[in-house]
Scaffold this active site. Structure first.
Site, PDB file in Angstrom:
ATOM      1  N   ARG A 160       1.398  -0.961   0.114  1.00 43.14           N
ATOM      2  CA  ARG A 160      -0.321   0.010   0.054  1.00 43.14           C
ATOM      3  C   ARG A 160       0.930   1.286  -0.479  1.00 43.14           C
ATOM      4  NH1 ARG A 160      -4.687  -0.926   4.693  1.00 43.14           N
ATOM      5  NH2 ARG A 160      -4.182   1.674   4.927  1.00 43.14           N
ATOM      6  N   ARG A 171      -1.936   8.643  10.230  1.00 40.65           N
ATOM      7  CA  ARG A 171      -3.277   7.592  10.533  1.00 40.65           C
ATOM      8  C   ARG A 171      -3.012   7.222  11.839  1.00 40.65           C
ATOM      9  NH1 ARG A 171      -1.233   2.911   6.271  1.00 40.65           N
ATOM     10  NH2 ARG A 171      -2.726   2.269   7.533  1.00 40.65           N
TER      11      ARG A 171
HETATM   12  P1  AMP Z   1      -7.736   1.908   5.752  1.00 40.08           P
HETATM   13  O1  AMP Z   1      -7.826   0.352   4.884  1.00 40.08           O
HETATM   14  O2  AMP Z   1      -8.677   0.877   6.725  1.00 40.08           O
HETATM   15  O3  AMP Z   1      -6.824   1.362   6.789  1.00 40.08           O
HETATM   16  O4  AMP Z   1      -8.033   2.613   5.078  1.00 40.08           O
HETATM   17  C1  AMP Z   1      -7.414   3.434   3.962  1.00 40.08           C
HETATM   18  C2  AMP Z   1      -7.559   4.848   4.566  1.00 40.08           C
HETATM   19  O5  AMP Z   1      -8.726   5.222   3.192  1.00 40.08           O
HETATM   20  C3  AMP Z   1      -7.432   5.814   5.863  1.00 40.08           C
HETATM   21  O6  AMP Z   1      -5.981   6.499   5.902  1.00 40.08           O
HETATM   22  C4  AMP Z   1      -8.285   7.014   5.172  1.00 40.08           C
HETATM   23  O7  AMP Z   1      -7.940   7.664   4.009  1.00 40.08           O
HETATM   24  C5  AMP Z   1      -9.965   5.878   4.340  1.00 40.08           C
HETATM   25  N1  AMP Z   1     -11.179   5.331   5.034  1.00 40.08           N
HETATM   26  C6  AMP Z   1     -11.381   4.486   4.864  1.00 40.08           C
HETATM   27  N2  AMP Z   1     -12.335   3.970   6.171  1.00 40.08           N
HETATM   28  C7  AMP Z   1     -12.602   5.150   6.803  1.00 40.08           C
HETATM   29  C8  AMP Z   1     -13.254   5.934   7.378  1.00 40.08           C
HETATM   30  N3  AMP Z   1     -14.412   4.998   7.589  1.00 40.08           N
HETATM   31  N4  AMP Z   1     -13.699   7.335   7.174  1.00 40.08           N
HETATM   32  C9  AMP Z   1     -12.810   7.958   6.964  1.00 40.08           C
HETATM   33  N5  AMP Z   1     -10.963   7.798   6.321  1.00 40.08           N
HETATM   34  C10 AMP Z   1     -11.307   5.952   5.674  1.00 40.08           C
END
Ligand code: AMP
Length: 217
Positions: A160, A171
């Site tokens: 990623r 994050r």
């Molecule tokens: P993740 O794969 O869950 O770590 O998500 C990757 C990125 O997607 C996050 O750092 C946010 O930028 C965005 N993202 C995913 N889910 C959400 C959510 N529920 N609310 C806001 N941003 C999100």
């Protein structure tokens, strides 16, 4: 059974969600995966969220609520694992409304607790299978046969773009400031259970299974 996995980036939510999907046929609802698919398809939404994701910030509640609403409505009775949603209190409230509208109950909210110092190390080495999404790690979880996915046999892997040390700090900050406040929300509803996310993958999976089998509350 409908469950929500909570925890900071790198806590192992995606890995555990995939296990539950394989083992029980539950549906993994990962908003991060949904956004990455939008980006890969080159859609307007994908272009809109690209810079925000790469900076490690949260996409707006309106966009996220709309994105997950259609998926919840399409579940047709299948159990699900929410992974990455909700990430703010307004998202948690919107989720409650959506579930109620669709006659669905959330059965468990499981928090994976982790030592923040270990997260950067965990995240910076991770990669996944391009074709089935199985997760691996340079140091902690290599495929059994080097270069070949244990699950589907593919030889294509991806990393990623937001799994860098600088973005991970942003994050983690987003998690602390905007997501951790939803823990009391679910604690007050009697749904929240916390487990040690620092344990081995199999041991964490075991803890989750114990929670799923134990009575609610
Ligand atoms: P993740 O794969 O869950 O770590 O998500 C990757 C990125 O997607 C996050 O750092 C946010 O930028 C965005 N993202 C995913 N889910 C959400 C959510 N529920 N609310 C806001 N941003 C999100």
């Amino acid at each position: 059974m409908n469950i929500l996995l909570l925890g900071p980036p790198g806590a192992g939510k995606g890995t555990q969600a995939k296990r539950l999907e394989e083992r029980y046929g539950m549906i993994q609802l990962s908003t991060g995966d949904m956004l990455r698919a939008e980006r890969a398809s080159g859609s307007a939404l994908g272009r809109q969220v690209q810079a925000i994701m790469d900076a490690g910030k949260l996409v707006s509640d309106d966009i996220m609520i709309a994105l997950i609403a259609s998926r919840i409505a399409g579940l047709k009775g299948k159990g699900f694992i929410l992974d990455g949603f909700p990430r703010t209190v307004p998202q948690a409230q919107a989720l409650d409304d959506m579930l109620e509208k669709n006659g669905i109950a959330l059965d468990r909210v499981i928090e994976l607790t982790v030592d923040e110092d270990a997260l950067i190390d965990r995240i910076s080495g991770r990669f996944s299978c391009k074709s089935c999404g199985a997760s691996y790690h340079d140091r902690y979880h290599q495929p059994k046969q080097p270069g070949r996915c244990d699950i589907c046999g593919s030889t294509d892997f991806v990393r990623r773009p937001d799994d860098t040390a600088e973005t991970v700090k942003a994050r983690l900050e987003a998690y602390r400031d905007q997501t951790a406040p939803i823990l009391p929300y679910y604690r007050a509803k009697g749904l929240l259970r916390s487990i040690d996310g620092m344990a081995e993958i199999d041991a964490v999976a075991q803890q989750i299974e114990t929670i799923l089998k134990s009575p609610r509350g």
